[in-house]
Design a protein around this motif. Structure first.
Motif, PDB file in Angstrom:
ATOM      1  N   SER A   1       0.680  -2.471   5.223  1.00  0.00           N
ATOM      2  CA  SER A   1       2.076  -2.099   5.007  1.00  0.00           C
ATOM      3  C   SER A   1       2.554  -1.229   6.158  1.00  0.00           C
ATOM      4  O   SER A   1       1.789  -0.416   6.697  1.00  0.00           O
ATOM      5  N   ILE A   2       3.806  -1.398   6.547  1.00  0.00           N
ATOM      6  CA  ILE A   2       4.424  -0.614   7.615  1.00  0.00           C
ATOM      7  C   ILE A   2       5.588   0.176   7.021  1.00  0.00           C
ATOM      8  O   ILE A   2       6.435  -0.390   6.310  1.00  0.00           O
ATOM      9  N   TYR A   3       5.610   1.463   7.333  1.00  0.00           N
ATOM     10  CA  TYR A   3       6.677   2.347   6.870  1.00  0.00           C
ATOM     11  C   TYR A   3       7.431   2.932   8.043  1.00  0.00           C
ATOM     12  O   TYR A   3       6.840   3.312   9.055  1.00  0.00           O
ATOM     13  N   GLY A   4       8.751   3.003   7.894  1.00  0.00           N
ATOM     14  CA  GLY A   4       9.594   3.623   8.897  1.00  0.00           C
ATOM     15  C   GLY A   4       9.914   5.057   8.551  1.00  0.00           C
ATOM     16  O   GLY A   4       9.325   5.638   7.627  1.00  0.00           O
ATOM     17  N   PRO A   5      10.840   5.676   9.286  1.00  0.00           N
ATOM     18  CA  PRO A   5      11.231   7.055   8.996  1.00  0.00           C
ATOM     19  C   PRO A   5      11.656   7.222   7.535  1.00  0.00           C
ATOM     20  O   PRO A   5      12.323   6.354   6.968  1.00  0.00           O
TER      21      PRO A   5
ATOM     22  N   LEU B   1       0.850  -1.194   0.000  1.00  0.00           N
ATOM     23  CA  LEU B   1       0.000   0.000   0.000  1.00  0.00           C
ATOM     24  C   LEU B   1       0.885   1.243   0.000  1.00  0.00           C
ATOM     25  O   LEU B   1       1.986   1.226   0.568  1.00  0.00           O
ATOM     26  N   PRO B   2       0.411   2.341  -0.590  1.00  0.00           N
ATOM     27  CA  PRO B   2       1.181   3.586  -0.502  1.00  0.00           C
ATOM     28  C   PRO B   2       1.193   4.104   0.927  1.00  0.00           C
ATOM     29  O   PRO B   2       0.279   3.822   1.714  1.00  0.00           O
ATOM     30  N   PRO B   3       2.218   4.855   1.296  1.00  0.00           N
ATOM     31  CA  PRO B   3       2.310   5.336   2.681  1.00  0.00           C
ATOM     32  C   PRO B   3       1.275   6.410   2.994  1.00  0.00           C
ATOM     33  O   PRO B   3       0.754   7.091   2.102  1.00  0.00           O
ATOM     34  N   VAL B   4       0.998   6.532   4.280  1.00  0.00           N
ATOM     35  CA  VAL B   4       0.165   7.601   4.825  1.00  0.00           C
ATOM     36  C   VAL B   4       1.058   8.462   5.700  1.00  0.00           C
ATOM     37  O   VAL B   4       1.939   7.945   6.398  1.00  0.00           O
TER      38      VAL B   4
END
Length: 223
Positions: free
Chosen positions: A202-206, A85-88
């Motif tokens: 999905s998981i996003y970091g810095p 998924l695209p980031p939020v």
């Protein structure tokens, strides 16, 4: 060659009351096999008990978890890639978390990942950012693969049309989470056919670095 070992899921890693957390259990199976040729896909066949001796059978690219005489979960490797998924944005995810429906009514308020009647869990609070899409922030302390699978699980459950049970999960752990830094978790229901829903998390970091992504299948519990 088949390797065998004993496994116990500690009481801390609960999902529904007196039951092992689904995502965490999936992570246990995937981690037991190690790197596979493809994507690990775990099927949860029966509720996995807490603090009970479980039997784990491991062979290349697959695993079977047994309780007593019953197979409760299996893992196989799939060649299919996991969508992303695209980031939020962090601010949007923080605002969404303020409206987390689980603050007012939660089917499992002591859940390791999204329960808030405890202080030793992940305290995820996924709130709506769109139709059947939720997001929240997460600041990792523990970063084991099993915990990462747990973090990929619960947000998806809040993106489905109605309360459902996790029956299958596949995950790609792309890069390690950064302890102490804010991450964003986003989940979306992407399909619904009868009593079965499909989700992506999905998981996003810095810096919007992709940490992990997962698909899951959910089924309406039989009454």
């Amino acid at each position: 060659m088949i390797a065998e070992s004993g496994v116990v899921v500690p009481a801390r890693f609960s999902g529904a009351p007196d039951t092992a957390h689904g995502g965490y259990t999936c992570g246990v199976l995937a981690s037991s096999v190690g790197p596979v040729d493809g994507t690990p896909v775990v099927s949860l066949l029966l509720p996995v008990p807490l603090e009970q001796p479980l039997h784990l059978e491991i062979s290349p690219d697959q695993a079977v978890l047994v309780f007593g005489e019953q197979v409760v979960a299996t893992m196989v490797a799939s060649p299919d890639p996991v969508p992303v998924l695209p980031p939020v944005g962090v601010l949007e995810a923080e605002r969404a978390a303020e409206s987390f429906a689980g603050f007012d009514a939660h089917p499992s308020p002591t859940c390791f990942a999204c329960g808030h009647d405890r202080l030793d869990g992940l305290l995820l609070a996924p709130g709506l950012v769109g139709e059947n899409e939720v997001a929240c922030t997460w600041t990792p302390v523990e970063t084991s693969p099993e915990v990462l699978w747990a973090a990929l699980d619960c947000p998806a459950s809040w993106a489905t049309d109605e309360p459902m049970t996790l029956t299958r999960m596949a995950a790609d752990l792309v890069s390690p989470p950064v302890p102490g830094e804010r991450h964003v978790v986003v989940a979306r229901q992407v399909q619904r056919v009868g009593p079965v829903a499909a989700t992506v998390t999905s998981i996003y970091g810095p810096g919007d670095v992709l940490v992990a992504t997962a698909t899951a299948q959910w089924t309406v519990p039989e009454l």
